[in-house]
Design an enzyme around this catalytic site. Structure first.
Site, PDB file in Angstrom:
ATOM      1  N   GLU A 212       0.694  -1.166   0.106  1.00  0.00           N
ATOM      2  CA  GLU A 212       0.089   0.162  -0.046  1.00  0.00           C
ATOM      3  C   GLU A 212       0.820   1.232  -0.168  1.00  0.00           C
ATOM      4  OE1 GLU A 212      -3.059  -0.207  -0.681  1.00  0.00           O
ATOM      5  OE2 GLU A 212      -3.787  -1.867  -0.014  1.00  0.00           O
ATOM      6  N   ARG A 216       0.691   3.879  -3.510  1.00  0.00           N
ATOM      7  CA  ARG A 216       0.190   4.977  -2.886  1.00  0.00           C
ATOM      8  C   ARG A 216       1.151   6.185  -2.881  1.00  0.00           C
ATOM      9  NH1 ARG A 216      -5.694   3.603  -0.323  1.00  0.00           N
ATOM     10  NH2 ARG A 216      -5.496   1.383  -0.764  1.00  0.00           N
ATOM     11  N   ASP A 357      -5.077  -9.798  -8.166  1.00  0.00           N
ATOM     12  CA  ASP A 357      -5.304  -8.943  -9.266  1.00  0.00           C
ATOM     13  C   ASP A 357      -3.989  -8.392  -9.729  1.00  0.00           C
ATOM     14  OD1 ASP A 357      -4.843  -7.574  -7.165  1.00  0.00           O
ATOM     15  OD2 ASP A 357      -6.440  -6.213  -6.942  1.00  0.00           O
ATOM     16  N   GLU A 526     -11.749   0.535 -10.796  1.00  0.00           N
ATOM     17  CA  GLU A 526     -11.282  -0.462 -11.459  1.00  0.00           C
ATOM     18  C   GLU A 526     -11.961  -0.490 -12.881  1.00  0.00           C
ATOM     19  OE1 GLU A 526     -11.643  -1.275  -8.475  1.00  0.00           O
ATOM     20  OE2 GLU A 526      -9.614  -1.582  -8.023  1.00  0.00           O
TER      21      GLU A 526
HETATM   22  C1  DMJ Z   1      -6.101   0.399  -5.023  1.00  0.00           C
HETATM   23  O1  DMJ Z   1      -5.116   0.518  -3.871  1.00  0.00           O
HETATM   24  C2  DMJ Z   1      -5.448  -0.387  -6.376  1.00  0.00           C
HETATM   25  O2  DMJ Z   1      -5.799  -0.101  -7.471  1.00  0.00           O
HETATM   26  C3  DMJ Z   1      -5.000  -1.926  -5.871  1.00  0.00           C
HETATM   27  O3  DMJ Z   1      -4.361  -2.496  -6.798  1.00  0.00           O
HETATM   28  C4  DMJ Z   1      -6.389  -2.557  -5.654  1.00  0.00           C
HETATM   29  N1  DMJ Z   1      -7.332  -1.825  -4.962  1.00  0.00           N
HETATM   30  C5  DMJ Z   1      -7.302  -0.414  -4.837  1.00  0.00           C
HETATM   31  C6  DMJ Z   1      -8.444   0.394  -5.627  1.00  0.00           C
HETATM   32  O4  DMJ Z   1      -9.764  -0.206  -5.656  1.00  0.00           O
END
Ligand code: DMJ
Length: 623
Positions: A212, A216, A357, A526
Site C-alpha cells: 500500500e 500510493r 489482481d 477498476e
Molecule cells: C487500489 O489501491 C489499487 O488499485 C489496488 O491495486 C487495488 N485496490 C485499490 C483500488 O480499488
C-alpha cells in the site's frame, strides 16, 4: 529512463521534425553549397555568380523530382510538400534540442485547464471533463477542511483517520491528479504539505504495509517528480509546488526503509509489513504475504532506480518476479498467498480479485515499462502474462445465464476443485490490462494496420471488450447505478433467488446476484480505469458514455455536501446508507481515470506511460 517524453501528438511531430534523419548525400551537398557560397562572397564576379545560380537550380530540380509526392503535416496541420522544402532544409543549421515549452504552452498542449488539446476537442466532453475536475476540487476541499495530513477523510463525521500508517496518503495520492487537471492551487497545497511534513512522518511512523505504501505514497511521489519536470528534457505539467528533487529525495528515504522488507526476508519474497522508524520488517500475522502485493511494487522500484541512478531498488524488487517465474503454476495462474519463509505459494486459492489482481497487471506493465521488445531480459514477463491470460480464458471465464454475460470466476481449491462464479469488482482492472497488453498502448486501428496483433492479442482484446461490458452491467443492474464490491453470476450450476441489484429494468437483473454482505461500494476505480483504456484503444464512444453514467451516479449518491465523497453500505437500495469514508484512490485513481477518459488522448499517452496499480503514471523506458 526516458529522455524525451512528449505529452501530445503535436509534440511528437514537433520532435520528429527537429530530429529528422539527414542522409549522407544531403550532408555532402550541404557542405558543398556552404563552401561555394563562402567562396562567392569572397570573389564576386558575374560569371561565377551565374554558375552558382545554375548549380542551385539543378540541385533544386534533383531534390524535387526525387520525391514529388512526399508530404508532411506542418505545425498548423496543413499539408506541405517535402520536395519543396528540401533546399531550405539543406541550408538549415544542424538539429538542436527543442526549447522547453513555456508554462502556458505546456498547459495548452499537455494539461490545459479543460484538459483538451486542439486536435480532438469536443465541447460536450470538455464540459463533462470540467465536471470531473469540479468533483475532484470538491473531494479535496472536504479533505483539506477536515482531514489535512490524515490518510483519509471521514466526510460525514468531518474528521480524518489514519488507516494506512499515517503518511498523509490522500495528499500524495491526489497530487499527480491535481497536476494532470491543472489545479495549481491544489498542487501548491499538497506539494507544500509533502515538502514540510512527509519526511518527518516517514522518520517517525511505525508499521506500514509494503504494497500500500509503495503504490500510493512512493508511486505518488515518483509521478509528481516526473510530471513536475524532474527528468531533463521532459515537459512540466506544473510549475507549482516544490522542486522535483524534493519529491525524489523523500521517495528515496521512504524506499530505503521499505527495502528492509526485502533484505530481512530469507527468500526473494519480501515480508509484508515495515516499521518505518526502525527500518525493520516482519511477516503478516499468518506468515504469508499476498501474491499481488509482493509482485506489484516493481514499476515503482524500477523507476526509482532509473532516476536515482542507484540499482538497488530495482534489483531487490525484480528478484521477486524472477523467483516467481520458476515456481509451479496452474496454466500460468497462481495462488493468492506466498510465503516469505519458504518462497513457495501457500494454498490453492486462485483468483484475479483481491490478493491476486495486480500480479497479472504488473507482469505486462513491467515488461512494457522496461522497453518491451527493446529489452530481451524481460521477455519472460511477457511469456508469463500470455500463459496466464490463456489460463484465465481456459479455466476462469464463463457465461452467465440467461443473458450470457462473460465473467471471470474463481478456483478457491485450485483447478481440481469446484469453480466459484464470484467476481470481485477488483477484477474489473482486467479489461484495461488485457487491451493494453494486446496493442501495447497503440490504438486497435493502428495495431491492426501495422499487423501487430497475434492470435493471443486478438483473443485478449475480445475478452477485454466482453468483460468491460460485464463490469459496466455490474453498475447498471443496481438501484443506485453503482457497483457492489462483489457479484456472483447465475450459471447452470449456481443460482440464488431474490438477490438482484434492485434495477428491475436491467436486462441482466437475473444474471447478476448480489449477496447482502457484498453490497457496499468503496468508490473504487477498476471499471472506469478499464473504460478509459478501452476508449483510448478502440475509440468507441460507448466507453465514454458508460463512464459518464457512472460518474453521474457517484455525484448523485456519494457526494457529501460539506465536502468530500463517501463510500456506501448498500448500492441496491435508494437512498443508500452511507459509510463515512473517502478512500484515497477516489482522488488518486477514480477521478483521474474519468478525467482522462473525457479528455484528449495525447495527455499521458498509453504508449509512453504505464500507470501503476494506483493510477500513478510512470514513463516507459525508451532506450
Ligand atoms: C487500489 O489501491 C489499487 O488499485 C489496488 O491495486 C487495488 N485496490 C485499490 C483500488 O480499488
Amino acid at each position: 529512463m526516458s529522455n524525451s517524453l512528449p505529452y501530445s501528438v503535436k509534440d511528437i511531430h514537433y520532435d520528429n521534425a527537429k530530429f529528422r534523419h539527414r542522409s549522407p548525400l544531403k550532408v555532402f551537398s550541404q557542405s558543398l553549397l556552404t563552401l561555394s557560397t563562402k567562396r562567392n562572397y569572397a570573389s564576386c564576379s558575374t560569371g561565377k555568380f551565374l554558375i552558382l545560380i545554375l548549380f542551385f537550380g539543378v540541385a533544386c530540380l534533383m531534390l524535387m523530382s526525387k520525391s514529388p509526392n512526399e508530404s508532411v503535416l506542418n505545425e498548423k496541420g496543413k499539408v506541405t510538400f517535402v520536395g519543396g522544402l528540401r533546399l531550405g532544409r539543406l541550408l538549415r543549421k544542424p538539429p538542436r534540442l527543442p526549447p522547453r515549452l513555456s508554462p502556458d504552452e505546456g498547459q495548452v498542449r499537455g494539461s490545459s485547464t479543460n484538459g483538451s488539446t486542439v486536435s480532438n476537442y469536443d465541447p460536450k466532453w470538455a464540459a463533462r471533463q470540467q465536471s470531473v475536475k469540479e468533483a475532484f476540487d470538491h473531494a479535496w476541499s472536504g479533505y483539506r477542511k477536515y482531514a489535512m495530513g490524515y490518510d483519509e477523510l471521514m466526510p460525514i463525521s468531518q474528521k480524518g483517520v489514519d488507516g494506512l500508517g499515517g503518511l498523509g496518503a490522500t495528499v500524495v495520492d491526489a497530487l499527480d491528479t491535481a497536476m494532470i487537471m491543472g489545479l495549481d492551487n491544489i498542487v501548491s497545497e499538497a506539494g507544500s504539505w509533502v515538502e514540510t511534513h512527509l519526511l518527518e512522518r516517514i522518520i517517525q511512523k511505525g508499521q506500514v504495509n509494503l504494497f500500500e505504501t509503495t503504490i500510493r505514497v512512493l508511486g505518488g511521489l515518483l509521478s509528481a517528480y516526473h510530471l513536475s519536470g524532474g527528468e531533463q528534457g521532459t515537459m512540466n505539467m506544473t510549475h507549482n509546488g516544490p522542486k522535483p528533487v524534493i519529491y525524489l529525495n523523500i521517495a528515496k528515504d521512504l524506499a530505503d526503509r521499505l527495502l528492509s522488507a526485502f533484505t530481512s526476508s530469507p527468500t526473494p519474497v519480501p515480508f509484508c509489513d515495515v516499521i518505518l522508524h526502525e527500518s525493520t520488517a516482519h511477516p503478516a500475522p499468518g506468515g504469508a504475504s499476498s501474491t499481488a502485493e509482493v509482485a506489484s511494487v516493481q514499476l515503482e522500484f524500477n523507476y526509482l532506480s532509473a532516476i536515482s541512478g542507484d540499482p538497488k531498488y530495482s534489483t531487490e524488487a525484480m528478484k521477486v518476479l524472477a523467483h516467481i517465474k520458476n515456481l509451479p503454476k496452474t496454466e500460468g495462474l497462481v495462488p493468492i498467498y506466498i510465503s516469505p519463509q519458504t518462497g513457495d505459494f501457500v494454498g490453492e486459492n486462485i483468483r484475479l480479485g483481491s490478493r491476486g489482481d495486480s500480479y497479472y497487471e504488473y507482469l505486462i506493465k513491467v515488461w512494457l515499462q522496461q522497453g518491451a521488445k527493446l529489452n530481451s531480459n524481460f521477455t519472460y514477463l511477457h511469456d508469463m502474462y500470455i500463459e496466464a491470460m490463456k489460463g484465465v480464458r481456459h479455466l476462469l471465464v464463463r457465461n452467465s445465464i440467461p443473458k450470457g454475460l462473460v465473467f471471470v470466476g474463481e478456483l478457491p481449491y485450485g483447478s481440481k476443485g469446484e469453480f466459484s462464479p464470484k467476481m470481485d469488482h477488483l477484477v474489473c482492472f482486467l479489461p484495461g490490462t488485457l487491451a493494453l497488453g494486446a496493442t501495447k498502448g497503440l490504438t486497435k486501428e493502428q495495431a491492426l494496420k501495422e499487423n501487430l496483433l497475434s492470435f493471443e492479442d486478438l483473443e485478449n482484446l475480445k475478452l477485454a471488450e466482453d468483460l468491460a461490458k460485464t463490469c459496466f452491467e455490474m453498475y447498471e443492474v443496481t438501484a443506485t447505478g453503482l457497483a457492489p464490491e462483489i457479484a456472483y453470476f447465475h450459471t447452470k450450476d449456481y443460482s440464488e433467488d431474490g438477490l438482484d441489484g434492485g434495477n428491475k429494468s436491467s436486462m441482466y437483473a437475473n444474471d447478476i446476484i448480489i449477496k447482502p454482505a457484498d453490497r457496499h461500494n468503496l468508490l473504487r476505480p477498476e471499471t472506469v480505469e478499464s473504460l478509459f483504456v478501452l476508449y483510448r484503444i478502440t475509440k468507441d464512444t460507448k466507453y465514454r458514455d458508460q463512464g459518464w453514467q457512472i460518474f453521474e451516479a457517484f455525484e448523485k449518491y456519494t457526494k457529501v455536501k460539506s465536502g468530500g465523497y463517501t463510500s456506501l453500505d448498500d448500492v441496491t437500495e435508494v437512498p443508500p446508507h452511507r459509510r463515512d469514508k473517502m478512500e484515497t484512490f477516489f482522488l488518486g485513481e477514480t477521478l483521474k481515470y474519468l478525467y482522462l477518459l473525457f479528455g484528449d488522448d495525447s495527455v499521458i499517452p498509453l504508449d509512453k506511460f504505464v500507470f501503476n496499480t494506483e493510477a500513478h503514471p510512470l514513463p516507459i523506458r525508451n532506450t
